[in-house]
Write an enzyme that holds these catalytic residues in place. Structure first.
Site, PDB file in Angstrom:
ATOM      1  N   LYS A   1      -7.893   5.722 -19.306  1.00  0.00           N
ATOM      2  CA  LYS A   1      -8.247   6.418 -20.595  1.00  0.00           C
ATOM      3  C   LYS A   1      -6.926   6.105 -21.733  1.00  0.00           C
ATOM      4  O   LYS A   1      -6.478   5.049 -21.791  1.00  0.00           O
ATOM      5  CB  LYS A   1      -8.919   7.571 -20.557  1.00  0.00           C
ATOM      6  CG  LYS A   1      -9.615   8.064 -19.457  1.00  0.00           C
ATOM      7  CD  LYS A   1     -11.156   7.142 -19.547  1.00  0.00           C
ATOM      8  CE  LYS A   1     -12.092   7.628 -18.680  1.00  0.00           C
ATOM      9  NZ  LYS A   1     -11.981   7.477 -17.310  1.00  0.00           N
TER      10      LYS A   1
ATOM     11  N   ASP B   1      -6.542  18.619 -14.946  1.00  0.00           N
ATOM     12  CA  ASP B   1      -6.805  17.443 -15.635  1.00  0.00           C
ATOM     13  C   ASP B   1      -6.403  17.267 -16.901  1.00  0.00           C
ATOM     14  O   ASP B   1      -6.967  17.659 -17.942  1.00  0.00           O
ATOM     15  CB  ASP B   1      -8.256  17.374 -15.511  1.00  0.00           C
ATOM     16  CG  ASP B   1      -8.897  15.958 -15.650  1.00  0.00           C
ATOM     17  OD1 ASP B   1      -8.096  14.973 -16.473  1.00  0.00           O
ATOM     18  OD2 ASP B   1      -9.918  15.643 -15.085  1.00  0.00           O
TER      19      ASP B   1
ATOM     20  N   TYR C   1     -15.957  17.261 -15.703  1.00  0.00           N
ATOM     21  CA  TYR C   1     -16.272  15.944 -15.809  1.00  0.00           C
ATOM     22  C   TYR C   1     -17.594  15.895 -14.890  1.00  0.00           C
ATOM     23  O   TYR C   1     -17.364  16.313 -13.593  1.00  0.00           O
ATOM     24  CB  TYR C   1     -15.416  15.054 -15.736  1.00  0.00           C
ATOM     25  CG  TYR C   1     -15.688  13.775 -15.341  1.00  0.00           C
ATOM     26  CD1 TYR C   1     -16.464  12.839 -16.301  1.00  0.00           C
ATOM     27  CD2 TYR C   1     -15.181  12.912 -14.331  1.00  0.00           C
ATOM     28  CE1 TYR C   1     -17.046  11.523 -15.961  1.00  0.00           C
ATOM     29  CE2 TYR C   1     -15.554  11.423 -14.122  1.00  0.00           C
ATOM     30  CZ  TYR C   1     -16.517  10.889 -14.894  1.00  0.00           C
ATOM     31  OH  TYR C   1     -16.820   9.738 -14.610  1.00  0.00           O
TER      32      TYR C   1
ATOM     33  N   ARG D   1       0.830  -1.298  -0.050  1.00  0.00           N
ATOM     34  CA  ARG D   1      -0.065  -0.044   0.133  1.00  0.00           C
ATOM     35  C   ARG D   1       1.051   1.183  -0.021  1.00  0.00           C
ATOM     36  O   ARG D   1       0.583   2.187  -0.810  1.00  0.00           O
ATOM     37  CB  ARG D   1      -0.861   0.054   1.236  1.00  0.00           C
ATOM     38  CG  ARG D   1      -1.811   1.264   1.337  1.00  0.00           C
ATOM     39  CD  ARG D   1      -2.729   1.307   2.160  1.00  0.00           C
ATOM     40  NE  ARG D   1      -2.492   0.604   3.502  1.00  0.00           N
ATOM     41  CZ  ARG D   1      -1.955   0.850   4.549  1.00  0.00           C
ATOM     42  NH1 ARG D   1      -1.357   2.321   4.630  1.00  0.00           N
ATOM     43  NH2 ARG D   1      -1.735   0.293   5.743  1.00  0.00           N
TER      44      ARG D   1
END
Length: 423
Positions: free
Chosen positions: A199, A174, A101, A49
């Site tokens: 993406k 972004d 978005y 982690r």
């Protein structure tokens, strides 16, 4: 050797760095924990982690591509957004664009209103007085999405960065729609870049992930602490897959973009297309800025269907190459209806304010043969035209009961458990 070009950095991401056996392709470290050398002597890696070699290779590659000091890999694009927000608190103001978005908007709005995590101000960066609006807000963080989703509106990153500097504000950009192959916000003055690696960076629609790249090493270290604390770091397998996808980013982007240009040219000639939203068009309001700050215009575009929204179902049903689905940036061509899909979490008034009309359609143009994609769209438009003509020949039987049925269908759509996450 001088600084390598982006294509070289991407293609060689993680290559020939295996210190154990000299493997050319880096191994996948699926371990959750690591052996200490001795009592109270942990090595560089102790728990996945916190740190993982596979994840670190991807983070380092993205940092180099974006020109940042540190790259952090998260489990999703939204967790990358959440991670960036750890730099502000309840007394700080976050400025966001009015057309960001839908998932980001939902996160910002609910953290501000329900959790009081920060103060929120929404600004239309397309208005001439956008700078005055931002100044009046006195923000600690400014969030920019350019090109915007789904209308491909352009925000001047350099101008925003200069303003952010005078306000001592953090500028977050972004960069999902373009990837580091086509835009490098840090070089334009941004402090932090976020990506949904789901993406274009991964490019194959087979993982979900996110990334955050910090310009300043100290900021990167602080965000890494928060990533570990919150538990938003990405998994090793997803990082491995994304690293593999990253190596073909540049050639993929070139093909994506080539196809998009041909599709745009086709759409401009169609009578059933009201308006095409694509920064590569010279009459696009943001064309000049996009040309100056981007290395290309990308493969995302939207258009308004010049027909009643009742014909959307006909259009989508007729398609064979374009798949009706959420997401974007994969090698396959996708199509979506932002109003009911990616931006469904925005209420009707907010959608209208953002310019998202009921017949707006968004395309993510893939790397199939462009002529097949064009032929697919052509036959879908033909199907709509045939349906319109058929309706013109059929006597109207519309009644109040029909309207009630439509309302009932819409209600059932919003009650669908599979879609409840959207709102």
């Amino acid at each position: 050797m001088s600084k390598p070009h982006s294509a070289t950095v991407a293609a060689r991401a993680g290559i020939a760095q295996d210190s154990a056996y000299g493997a050319v392709t880096p191994p996948l470290y699926l371990t959750s924990t690591y052996e200490l050398k001795a009592f109270k002597q942990p090595g560089k890696y102790d728990y996945s982690r916190s740190n993982n070699p596979t994840r670190d290779l991807l983070g380092d590659a993205l940092a180099e591509l974006e020109g940042g000091a540190k790259g952090l890999i998260t489990g999703t694009g939204m967790s990358a957004c959440l991670l960036a927000l750890q730099l502000i608190g309840p007394e700080d103001t976050l400025v966001i664009p009015h057309d960001c978005y839908g998932g980001s908007y939902r996160l910002f709005l609910n953290l501000a209103n329900r959790k009081k995590a920060f103060k929120l101000v929404v600004v239309n960066f397309q208005q001439t007085d956008w700078a005055d609006q931002v100044k009046a807000a006195q923000p600690k963080m400014i969030w920019v999405e350019t090109p915007s989703n789904p209308l491909l509106q352009i925000t001047d990153i350099k101008a925003t960065a200069e303003l952010a500097k005078t306000l001592n504000a953090i500028l977050v950009v972004d960069n999902t729609f373009l990837s580091p192959a086509l835009q490098n916000p840090i070089a334009l003055g941004a402090d932090i870049v976020v990506h949904s690696t789901t993406k274009f960076i991964n490019g194959h629609s087979d993982i979900v992930g996110g990334a955050l790249i910090a310009k300043d090493a100290a900021v990167g270290d602080e965000l890494k602490w928060w990533a570990n604390c919150l538990g938003v770091t990405g998994g090793a397998f997803d990082a491995y897959q994304t690293l593999r996808g990253l190596r073909t980013l540049l050639p993929r982007i070139k093909h994506h973009q080539h196809n998009a240009e041909l599709v745009v040219d086709f759409l401009q000639k169609q009578p059933l297309v009201g308006r095409v939203y694509y920064p590569g068009l010279k009459d696009h309001p943001g064309h000049a800025i996009a040309k100056a700050q981007q290395h290309g215009f990308g493969s995302m575009l939207s258009f308004d269907l010049a027909a009643d929204e009742a014909y959307l179902a006909v259009f989508f049903e007729a398609l064979q190459c374009f798949t009706l689905a959420q997401s974007l940036g994969g090698i396959e061509s996708l199509i979506c209806h932002p109003g009911s899909m990616t931006h469904a979490s925005l209420d009707a008034a907010t959608q209208k304010a953002a310019g998202i009309g009921p017949t707006l359609i968004r395309l993510s143009v893939g790397i199939e043969d462009a002529q097949d994609l064009i032929a697919d769209l052509a036959q879908a438009f033909a199907a709509v035209e045939a349906a319109v003509q058929q309706k013109a020949k059929t006597p109207s039987v519309r009644s109040g009961s029909a309207t009630a049925a439509e309302k009932s269908a819409q209600q059932q759509f919003r009650l669908n458990p599979a879609l409840s996450v959207l709102w």
